[in-house]
Design an enzyme around this catalytic site. Structure first.
Site, PDB file in Angstrom:
ATOM      1  CE1 TYR A  61      20.871  41.703  60.467  1.00  0.00           C
ATOM      2  CE2 TYR A  61      19.998  39.687  58.958  1.00  0.00           C
ATOM      3  CZ  TYR A  61      20.035  40.968  59.288  1.00  0.00           C
ATOM      4  OH  TYR A  61      19.227  41.825  58.382  1.00  0.00           O
ATOM      5  CE  LYS A  63      20.486  42.227  54.498  1.00  0.00           C
ATOM      6  NZ  LYS A  63      20.437  41.033  55.192  1.00  0.00           N
ATOM      7  CG  HIS A 106      23.832  45.284  56.959  1.00  0.00           C
ATOM      8  ND1 HIS A 106      23.889  44.237  57.669  1.00  0.00           N
ATOM      9  CD2 HIS A 106      22.696  45.747  56.927  1.00  0.00           C
ATOM     10  CE1 HIS A 106      22.870  44.147  58.314  1.00  0.00           C
ATOM     11  NE2 HIS A 106      21.909  44.898  57.830  1.00  0.00           N
ATOM     12  CG  ASP A 131      17.877  39.187  54.172  1.00  0.00           C
ATOM     13  OD1 ASP A 131      18.308  39.681  53.200  1.00  0.00           O
ATOM     14  OD2 ASP A 131      18.146  39.521  55.225  1.00  0.00           O
TER      15      ASP A 131
END
Length: 288
Positions: free
Chosen positions: A53, A82, A114, A48
């Site tokens: 990120y 996301k 997200h 994930d």
């Protein structure tokens, strides 16, 4: 001993593993490779990530090396990413394309919005509603094109979910939210169950705070397991997929040992009694 990892059936007909590696704060080629290598060795088959990120490219590179190493093909792993809050609305198509390009994949198994809000907009701004709707329409287009096998949302409240379910052409496959014994999310879980949406947990350890909870420690001692294994098992035993994250290969493997023991009914009741609505992760996007 290799224990097969269970999965949940999505409303698309695909199966999503109950255990995946969360990659938030996983940075750099080397750390990403080591954590993912340990995960695949331990039987994880899901990863994930998210645009925010900033590690989609590292994950894509690691997959291209690790899948052949572990004698796996692309279809053996389940990849989630996301849409960034900065790409909500009219920028959604660019954000979706960027995730595919960064990961270096022809398709993503599950793609989520997200946050319900848009970066830079006040929580009360009416544009948030329109941007959510436009983003979802974009995800539906990528789904129709086969680039996203399933689409869903993250951090949506009951109100956001009801709004989405009223207006969508493609039902969300997954809702991913914070979930642990102190935040049981009963209202959202009922809504998901009634709507055929799979409910998925993140922050199962309560940002680590729950590892020192006396009840968690008591159950762990009784089961001869670690507190993290008990907290993760509490979720998967309710058929809720989990996404524990760690940079340490030993911790990744420890977190994966969830399918060779069960919590007793009394253990489950004792842990569930901790529910007090406590959130450990707060963001202003969440309350829009």
């Amino acid at each position: 001993l290799f224990i097969p990892i269970s999965s949940v059936l999505l409303n698309t007909g695909a199966r999503m593993p109950l255990l995946g590696l969360g990659t938030y704060r996983l940075q750099g080629t080397e750390d990403t490779y080591r954590a993912m290598d340990a995960a695949l060795t331990a039987g994880y088959r899901a990863f994930d990530t998210a645009a925010v990120y900033r590690n989609e490219a590292d994950i894509g590179r690691a997959l291209r090396i690790l899948l052949p190493k572990h004698r796996l093909s692309r279809g053996d792993v389940f990849i989630t990413s996301k849409l960034s809050p900065k790409d909500q609305g009219c920028k959604a198509r660019d954000g979706c394309m960027r995730s595919l390009e960064q990961l270096g994949l022809d398709y993503i198994d599950l793609y989520l919005i997200h946050w319900p809000g848009t970066q830079g907009l006040h929580v009360e701004d009416k544009q948030n509603t329109g941007n959510r709707s436009q983003s979802w329409e974009t995800l539906e287009e990528f789904h129709a094109e086969g680039k996203f096998c399933a689409i869903g949302v993250s951090n949506y409240t009951t109100r956001h979910m009801q709004e989405l379910l009223r207006g969508c052409r493609v039902f969300p496959a997954v809702l991913q939210v914070e979930f642990h014994p102190r935040l049981a999310q009963r209202e959202l879980r009922v809504l998901c169950e009634e709507s055929g949406v799979s409910f998925q947990a993140y922050s199962s350890l309560g940002t680590g705070v729950l590892l020192s909870d006396p009840v968690v420690q008591e159950v762990a001692a009784r089961c001869e397991r670690t507190p993290s294994q008990v907290l993760l098992r509490w979720a998967v035993q309710q058929n809720v997929p989990v996404l524990p994250k760690s940079r340490q290969p030993s911790r990744v493997q420890e977190n994966g040992r969830l399918f060779d023991f069960e919590l007793s009914d009394s253990d489950m009741v004792q842990l569930s009694a901790l529910d007090c609505g406590q959130r450990f992760l707060k963001d202003f996007y969440f309350i829009m």
